[in-house]
Motif scaffolding. Structure first.
Motif, PDB file in Angstrom:
ATOM      1  N   TYR A 192      -1.601  11.805  -2.156  1.00  0.00           N
ATOM      2  CA  TYR A 192      -2.506  10.693  -2.308  1.00  0.00           C
ATOM      3  C   TYR A 192      -2.116   9.924  -0.868  1.00  0.00           C
ATOM      4  CZ  TYR A 192      -5.167   6.535  -3.443  1.00  0.00           C
ATOM      5  OH  TYR A 192      -6.255   5.395  -3.355  1.00  0.00           O
ATOM      6  N   TRP A 228      -1.937  -0.017 -10.191  1.00  0.00           N
ATOM      7  CA  TRP A 228      -1.637  -0.907  -9.119  1.00  0.00           C
ATOM      8  C   TRP A 228      -2.443  -1.913  -8.838  1.00  0.00           C
ATOM      9  CZ3 TRP A 228      -3.783  -2.032  -4.461  1.00  0.00           C
ATOM     10  CH2 TRP A 228      -2.922  -2.308  -3.256  1.00  0.00           C
ATOM     11  N   THR A 288     -11.817  -6.434  -5.648  1.00  0.00           N
ATOM     12  CA  THR A 288     -11.705  -5.023  -5.025  1.00  0.00           C
ATOM     13  C   THR A 288     -13.173  -4.573  -4.734  1.00  0.00           C
ATOM     14  OG1 THR A 288      -9.454  -4.288  -5.507  1.00  0.00           O
ATOM     15  CG2 THR A 288     -10.864  -2.810  -4.906  1.00  0.00           C
ATOM     16  N   ASP A 317       0.426   6.892  -7.015  1.00  0.00           N
ATOM     17  CA  ASP A 317      -0.389   7.900  -7.466  1.00  0.00           C
ATOM     18  C   ASP A 317       0.056   9.155  -7.269  1.00  0.00           C
ATOM     19  OD1 ASP A 317      -3.504   7.063  -8.397  1.00  0.00           O
ATOM     20  OD2 ASP A 317      -3.784   8.698  -7.072  1.00  0.00           O
ATOM     21  N   GLY A 326      -9.035   5.703   0.689  1.00  0.00           N
ATOM     22  CA  GLY A 326      -8.086   6.462  -0.066  1.00  0.00           C
ATOM     23  C   GLY A 326      -8.240   7.586  -0.232  1.00  0.00           C
ATOM     24  N   ALA A 365      -3.362   6.202   1.113  1.00  0.00           N
ATOM     25  CA  ALA A 365      -4.024   4.851   1.415  1.00  0.00           C
ATOM     26  C   ALA A 365      -3.994   4.320   2.610  1.00  0.00           C
ATOM     27  CB  ALA A 365      -3.896   3.797   0.379  1.00  0.00           C
ATOM     28  N   LEU A 423       1.302   1.939  -3.332  1.00  0.00           N
ATOM     29  CA  LEU A 423       0.211   2.627  -3.964  1.00  0.00           C
ATOM     30  C   LEU A 423       0.209   4.131  -3.591  1.00  0.00           C
ATOM     31  CD1 LEU A 423      -2.663   2.797  -5.030  1.00  0.00           C
ATOM     32  CD2 LEU A 423      -3.664   1.857  -2.907  1.00  0.00           C
ATOM     33  N   ASP A 424       0.558   4.521  -2.665  1.00  0.00           N
ATOM     34  CA  ASP A 424       0.701   6.098  -2.273  1.00  0.00           C
ATOM     35  C   ASP A 424       1.740   6.835  -3.224  1.00  0.00           C
ATOM     36  OD1 ASP A 424      -1.011   5.543  -0.152  1.00  0.00           O
ATOM     37  OD2 ASP A 424       0.427   6.280   1.309  1.00  0.00           O
ATOM     38  N   THR A 446      -4.257   8.690 -11.336  1.00  0.00           N
ATOM     39  CA  THR A 446      -4.870   7.553 -11.667  1.00  0.00           C
ATOM     40  C   THR A 446      -3.975   6.402 -11.625  1.00  0.00           C
ATOM     41  OG1 THR A 446      -4.801   7.941 -14.192  1.00  0.00           O
ATOM     42  CG2 THR A 446      -6.667   8.824 -12.989  1.00  0.00           C
ATOM     43  N   ARG A 471      -3.378   4.474  -9.377  1.00  0.00           N
ATOM     44  CA  ARG A 471      -3.859   3.219  -8.350  1.00  0.00           C
ATOM     45  C   ARG A 471      -4.445   2.408  -9.500  1.00  0.00           C
ATOM     46  NH1 ARG A 471      -6.540   8.006  -8.042  1.00  0.00           N
ATOM     47  NH2 ARG A 471      -8.720   8.113  -8.218  1.00  0.00           N
ATOM     48  N   TYR A 472      -5.029   2.633 -10.510  1.00  0.00           N
ATOM     49  CA  TYR A 472      -5.492   1.623 -11.293  1.00  0.00           C
ATOM     50  C   TYR A 472      -4.496   0.639 -12.007  1.00  0.00           C
ATOM     51  CZ  TYR A 472      -9.469   4.606 -11.128  1.00  0.00           C
ATOM     52  OH  TYR A 472     -10.821   5.354 -10.576  1.00  0.00           O
ATOM     53  N   TYR A 500       0.937  -1.114  -0.076  1.00  0.00           N
ATOM     54  CA  TYR A 500      -0.065   0.030   0.013  1.00  0.00           C
ATOM     55  C   TYR A 500       0.796   1.413   0.012  1.00  0.00           C
ATOM     56  CZ  TYR A 500      -4.266  -2.898   0.510  1.00  0.00           C
ATOM     57  OH  TYR A 500      -5.279  -3.624   0.259  1.00  0.00           O
TER      58      TYR A 500
END
Length: 330
Positions: free
Chosen positions: A240, A190, A304, A180, A260, A242, A176-177, A185, A187-188, A173
């Motif tokens: 960003y 990811w 998800t 993004d 998020g 999460a 992910l931070d 975007t 994260r998509y 995660y």
């Protein structure tokens, strides 16, 4: 309010430099690591992870006769210049304590509206020794309680499956931070990068309405379209984060409740949102549940479920779950 069980411990890895000392979370980065207190057949073990931006995650366990009896999720969060200790014991309400003192060898949190405790203080008496005092009973029946902790090797700390999964997934995660913030975007991508065969991204648009299910390839297309739309605003200073709110694990499976938050600033040159040339802060807050499976030692995403989506601007919610709203304070 419910009584909150708290085992907070402090290490000694002092930050250096004036810039580090100016941020409240940086001033307590020495909390990272594992600490324990043992009385007869009971151990209290607490583990804190390295801070990420405005948040520092921790876990606490009470172990009796070798079995974990109680677990508590902990957070240190900054709100502006204020440091807040957030305690969430299992099966109890979340309670917050605001910092009154943040020093090199002493830390004090307080919540005068809580029944017990109302104040928690910690004094570092040696590099590997801490004295914690829990006090303040609204009913006036409980005297202050003093606890002594010692530094422990994290490798010697037994963790429940949920705590172990949380520690392993924390790094993912964190990716992910970072992704993004570097590209809107991302994260998509990811989700697709960690997707197991058959992975599905499920979004509940509105209560009682249709459900959207997509695969990793379709997710990338969605991300590109959203990114193209956002680019028209010429966004600046993206942020960003999460947050893993809850983790439930059993064997090689885990479920993670995540929130998020994406925010950015832009100048409304065309006056689409009011006065032309005015600067705004805009962003989204999503909550979802990730289902994971561990295969050959690596965690992979199975599904998800996105169940909440808000768009905010200048501190007010303007869209909730795809439905425009009259502006609400956030």
């Amino acid at each position: 309010m419910h009584r909150t069980r708290i085992w907070l411990v402090i290490g000694m890895l002092a930050p250096s430099g004036a810039a580090a000392q100016s941020h409240p979370l940086a001033r307590v980065s020495w909390l990272v690591g594992c600490w324990e207190r043992t009385v007869q057949n009971r151990r209290a073990v607490e583990r804190w992870y390295a801070p990420r931006r405005s948040m520092m995650l921790g876990t606490s366990q009470s172990i009796r006769d070798g079995v974990a009896r109680e677990t508590e999720q902990l957070r240190l969060v900054t709100y502006g210049d204020t440091l807040v200790y957030d305690a969430h014991p299992a099966s109890q309400a979340r309670t917050q304590f605001r910092a009154r003192e943040v020093g090199a060898t002493r830390l004090v949190f307080a919540n005068p509206d809580h029944d017990f405790p109302q104040q928690i203080s910690y004094t570092l008496v040696a590099p590997d020794s801490l004295v914690a005092v829990v006090e303040g009973d609204r009913a006036g029946r409980r005297p202050p309680q003093t606890f002594q902790f010692r530094r422990a090797e994290c490798g010697d700390v037994d963790m429940s499956p949920s705590l172990r999964a949380r520690a392993e997934l924390e790094a993912l995660y964190g990716d992910l931070d970072r992704a993004d913030e570097q590209a809107f975007t991302a994260r998509y991508d990811w989700f697709g990068a960690y997707a197991a065969p058959g992975y599905a991204y499920v979004r509940w648009a509105l209560p009682g309405s249709e459900v959207t299910v997509t695969d990793p390839a379709a997710l990338r297309d969605i991300g590109q379209r959203i990114g193209t739309s956002l680019a028209q605003l010429r966004p600046r200073a993206p942020r960003y984060a999460a947050l893993m709110e809850r983790v439930r694990a059993a064997g090689d499976t885990a479920e993670v409740l995540v929130s998020g938050r994406l925010s950015y600033r832009f100048t409304d040159d065309a006056g689409r949102f009011g006065t032309a040339g005015r600067e705004h802060e805009r962003g989204t807050v999503e909550r979802w549940i990730d289902s994971w499976v561990r295969h050959n030692g690596a965690w992979r995403l199975v599904r998800t479920w996105v169940f909440s989506d808000e768009v905010f601007m200048d501190g007010r919610v303007i869209v909730r779950d795809g439905r425009p709203l009259a502006a609400e304070p956030r």
